[in-house]
Scaffold this motif. Structure first.
Motif, PDB file in Angstrom:
ATOM      1  N   ALA A 173      -5.057  16.577 -15.658  1.00  0.00           N
ATOM      2  CA  ALA A 173      -5.892  15.490 -15.444  1.00  0.00           C
ATOM      3  C   ALA A 173      -7.049  15.432 -16.001  1.00  0.00           C
ATOM      4  O   ALA A 173      -7.561  14.739 -16.881  1.00  0.00           O
ATOM      5  CB  ALA A 173      -5.765  14.992 -13.836  1.00  0.00           C
ATOM      6  N   GLN A 174      -7.762  16.419 -15.684  1.00  0.00           N
ATOM      7  CA  GLN A 174      -9.227  16.517 -16.262  1.00  0.00           C
ATOM      8  C   GLN A 174      -9.406  16.804 -17.736  1.00  0.00           C
ATOM      9  O   GLN A 174     -10.122  16.378 -18.417  1.00  0.00           O
ATOM     10  CB  GLN A 174      -9.948  17.744 -15.620  1.00  0.00           C
ATOM     11  CG  GLN A 174     -10.281  17.678 -14.169  1.00  0.00           C
ATOM     12  CD  GLN A 174     -11.115  16.525 -13.625  1.00  0.00           C
ATOM     13  OE1 GLN A 174     -12.062  15.814 -14.524  1.00  0.00           O
ATOM     14  NE2 GLN A 174     -10.520  15.567 -12.700  1.00  0.00           N
TER      15      GLN A 174
ATOM     16  N   TRP B 211      -7.372  10.246 -11.379  1.00  0.00           N
ATOM     17  CA  TRP B 211      -6.689  10.700 -10.047  1.00  0.00           C
ATOM     18  C   TRP B 211      -5.436  10.985 -10.172  1.00  0.00           C
ATOM     19  O   TRP B 211      -4.818  10.724 -11.092  1.00  0.00           O
ATOM     20  CB  TRP B 211      -7.229   9.699  -8.821  1.00  0.00           C
ATOM     21  CG  TRP B 211      -6.661   8.556  -8.875  1.00  0.00           C
ATOM     22  CD1 TRP B 211      -5.383   8.160  -8.012  1.00  0.00           C
ATOM     23  CD2 TRP B 211      -6.729   7.266  -9.849  1.00  0.00           C
ATOM     24  NE1 TRP B 211      -5.039   6.807  -8.229  1.00  0.00           N
ATOM     25  CE2 TRP B 211      -5.934   6.274  -9.274  1.00  0.00           C
ATOM     26  CE3 TRP B 211      -7.791   7.088 -11.065  1.00  0.00           C
ATOM     27  CZ2 TRP B 211      -5.737   5.037 -10.091  1.00  0.00           C
ATOM     28  CZ3 TRP B 211      -7.812   5.715 -11.458  1.00  0.00           C
ATOM     29  CH2 TRP B 211      -6.726   4.793 -11.292  1.00  0.00           C
ATOM     30  N   THR B 212      -4.816  11.878  -8.976  1.00  0.00           N
ATOM     31  CA  THR B 212      -3.386  11.920  -8.775  1.00  0.00           C
ATOM     32  C   THR B 212      -2.959  11.551  -7.473  1.00  0.00           C
ATOM     33  O   THR B 212      -3.925  11.454  -6.605  1.00  0.00           O
ATOM     34  CB  THR B 212      -3.190  13.589  -8.930  1.00  0.00           C
ATOM     35  OG1 THR B 212      -3.962  14.244  -8.161  1.00  0.00           O
ATOM     36  CG2 THR B 212      -3.666  14.033 -10.370  1.00  0.00           C
ATOM     37  N   THR B 213      -1.608  11.383  -7.238  1.00  0.00           N
ATOM     38  CA  THR B 213      -1.136  10.813  -6.132  1.00  0.00           C
ATOM     39  C   THR B 213       0.220  11.563  -6.113  1.00  0.00           C
ATOM     40  O   THR B 213       0.850  11.824  -7.145  1.00  0.00           O
ATOM     41  CB  THR B 213      -1.118   9.353  -5.843  1.00  0.00           C
ATOM     42  OG1 THR B 213      -0.187   8.950  -6.873  1.00  0.00           O
ATOM     43  CG2 THR B 213      -2.424   8.701  -5.897  1.00  0.00           C
TER      44      THR B 213
ATOM     45  N   ARG C 239     -12.146   6.865 -15.137  1.00  0.00           N
ATOM     46  CA  ARG C 239     -11.492   7.275 -13.733  1.00  0.00           C
ATOM     47  C   ARG C 239     -10.485   8.336 -14.025  1.00  0.00           C
ATOM     48  O   ARG C 239      -9.636   7.935 -14.986  1.00  0.00           O
ATOM     49  CB  ARG C 239     -11.300   6.160 -12.769  1.00  0.00           C
ATOM     50  CG  ARG C 239     -12.413   5.429 -12.510  1.00  0.00           C
ATOM     51  CD  ARG C 239     -11.758   4.153 -11.533  1.00  0.00           C
ATOM     52  NE  ARG C 239     -11.008   4.509 -10.170  1.00  0.00           N
ATOM     53  CZ  ARG C 239     -10.128   3.664  -9.654  1.00  0.00           C
ATOM     54  NH1 ARG C 239      -9.719   2.528 -10.407  1.00  0.00           N
ATOM     55  NH2 ARG C 239      -9.521   4.126  -8.594  1.00  0.00           N
TER      56      ARG C 239
ATOM     57  N   HIS D   5      -3.124   9.433 -12.864  1.00  0.00           N
ATOM     58  CA  HIS D   5      -3.451   7.895 -13.192  1.00  0.00           C
ATOM     59  C   HIS D   5      -4.856   8.142 -14.014  1.00  0.00           C
ATOM     60  O   HIS D   5      -5.767   9.005 -13.741  1.00  0.00           O
ATOM     61  CB  HIS D   5      -3.910   7.116 -11.990  1.00  0.00           C
ATOM     62  CG  HIS D   5      -2.793   7.089 -10.807  1.00  0.00           C
ATOM     63  ND1 HIS D   5      -1.737   6.416 -10.964  1.00  0.00           N
ATOM     64  CD2 HIS D   5      -2.553   7.984  -9.810  1.00  0.00           C
ATOM     65  CE1 HIS D   5      -0.868   6.484  -9.964  1.00  0.00           C
ATOM     66  NE2 HIS D   5      -1.367   7.599  -9.377  1.00  0.00           N
TER      67      HIS D   5
ATOM     68  N   GLU E 165      -3.837  18.948 -11.605  1.00  0.00           N
ATOM     69  CA  GLU E 165      -5.356  18.753 -11.764  1.00  0.00           C
ATOM     70  C   GLU E 165      -6.048  19.052 -12.846  1.00  0.00           C
ATOM     71  O   GLU E 165      -6.772  18.462 -13.460  1.00  0.00           O
ATOM     72  CB  GLU E 165      -5.972  19.074 -10.369  1.00  0.00           C
ATOM     73  CG  GLU E 165      -5.663  18.584  -9.202  1.00  0.00           C
ATOM     74  CD  GLU E 165      -6.133  17.094  -8.759  1.00  0.00           C
ATOM     75  OE1 GLU E 165      -7.041  16.781  -9.609  1.00  0.00           O
ATOM     76  OE2 GLU E 165      -5.481  16.528  -7.892  1.00  0.00           O
TER      77      GLU E 165
ATOM     78  N   THR F 159      -0.350   5.441 -15.968  1.00  0.00           N
ATOM     79  CA  THR F 159       0.172   6.278 -14.900  1.00  0.00           C
ATOM     80  C   THR F 159       1.403   7.049 -15.426  1.00  0.00           C
ATOM     81  O   THR F 159       2.268   6.608 -16.157  1.00  0.00           O
ATOM     82  CB  THR F 159       0.813   5.718 -13.789  1.00  0.00           C
ATOM     83  OG1 THR F 159      -0.276   4.721 -12.915  1.00  0.00           O
ATOM     84  CG2 THR F 159       1.390   6.583 -12.645  1.00  0.00           C
TER      85      THR F 159
END
Length: 307
Positions: free
Chosen positions: A72-73, A85-87, A83, A7, A69, A57
């Motif tokens: 994402a970064q 984040w991951t789920t 923001r 996300h 991760e 997403t």
């Protein structure tokens, strides 16, 4: 299978880049949602308005979990994400998951809207069987409910109804189930015309409903193949409603009735002004649920015949 979701919250000008980067990293699908509470009104065909701040997403399969991760970064830096984040997302029956969001809903005066795969809770009621996925107008939106409520208060016995901006066809189908003789449905979106025809078949009223694109409707009406209407429903948007005012006046019988929806409070006076040369719009109603209280409808009669 366990899925991974990445996300990102970022500004709309960075969305195109973010989508490209997610696809390059192997995202299987990408979805967008409002990061705040900014309303977007129904767009015209070909338009794709976006919120100012968006949560993007990306969906990845389980084998991406080991480096999600890092991905994402890396992407967050390139798109100036506010923001990130991951789920994890468990596998499920996605078709049933989508269907679970729709339930039968009761409108005014014993009128129900029922998803096509469900059994009507009250078989003796007026039940509209709808496919929620085909076009705008499932009955769940406040503007549609406002028009349906208005229709149930009218004597539609033997009436000719024009539904301009028909979407799924729900208003025209409701009119027929409430006693109208014939409905002419119009929409600028070919998918809406198709959806209207399919939903009319589903509700066994296809023999009394004809659906058109605007240019085809105008030709048929101009040739005298479509009679003047007793009622017009138009659940669109303020700007096209104002542009259509003189034209809609030509489609009604003297003292015919009209209902307009898709309006917010700031637009009411401008719409009234646009219709004032021909119509007396003395009926006004707003949706009574707090979350949808900004939606309004106007209704009235044709008082001056167009020249």
């Amino acid at each position: 299978m366990q899925w991974q979701q990445l996300h990102l919250q970022c500004a709309k000008q960075d969305i195109e880049l973010a989508e490209s980067l997610l696809l390059e990293e192997g995202a299987l699908s990408i979805s967008l949602e409002d990061a705040g509470d900014q309303p977007l009104f129904e767009p015209l065909p070909g338009q794709s308005p976006l919120w100012d701040e968006i949560i993007l997403t990306g969906l990845f399969n389980a084998n991406k979990a080991q480096n999600i991760e890092t991905v994402a970064q890396t992407i967050a830096v390139q798109v100036n994400a506010n923001r990130v984040w991951t789920t994890a997302l468990a596998d499920t029956d996605w078709e049933r998951e989508w269907m679970s969001h729709y339930m039968p809903i009761e409108c005014a005066n014993n009128l129900w809207i029922v998803p096509k795969w469900m059994t009507p809770p009250n078989p003796k009621a007026v039940n509209i069987m709808m496919d929620p996925g085909l076009a705008f107008g499932t009955g769940y939106h406040a503007t549609t409910r406002l028009c349906l409520d208005w229709l149930t208060d009218q004597d539609l016995t033997g009436a000719i109804v024009i539904d301009y901006g028909c979407g799924s066809g729900i208003l025209g189908i409701a009119a027929l189930l409430l006693g109208a003789k014939q409905v002419y449905s119009v929409d600028i979106d070919p998918q809406a015309v198709l959806a209207t025809k399919q939903n009319a078949e589903r509700n066994a009223v296809a023999n009394r409903l004809q659906a058109y694109l605007p240019e085809d409707f105008a030709k048929a009406h101009g040739a005298g193949d479509i009679p003047q209407a007793d009622f017009i429903t138009a659940n669109i948007l303020a700007k096209p409603l104002m542009d259509l005012a003189p034209y809609l006046a030509t489609l009604l019988k003297p003292a015919g009735n009209i209902v307009l929806a898709g309006l917010i409070s700031e637009q009411l006076e401008a719409v009234k002004e646009a219709y004032s040369p021909w119509f007396s719009l003395d009926g006004h109603h707003s949706y009574d649920k707090e979350d949808d209280a900004h939606w309004h409808r106007l209704s009235g009669t044709l008082t001056v015949l167009p020249t």
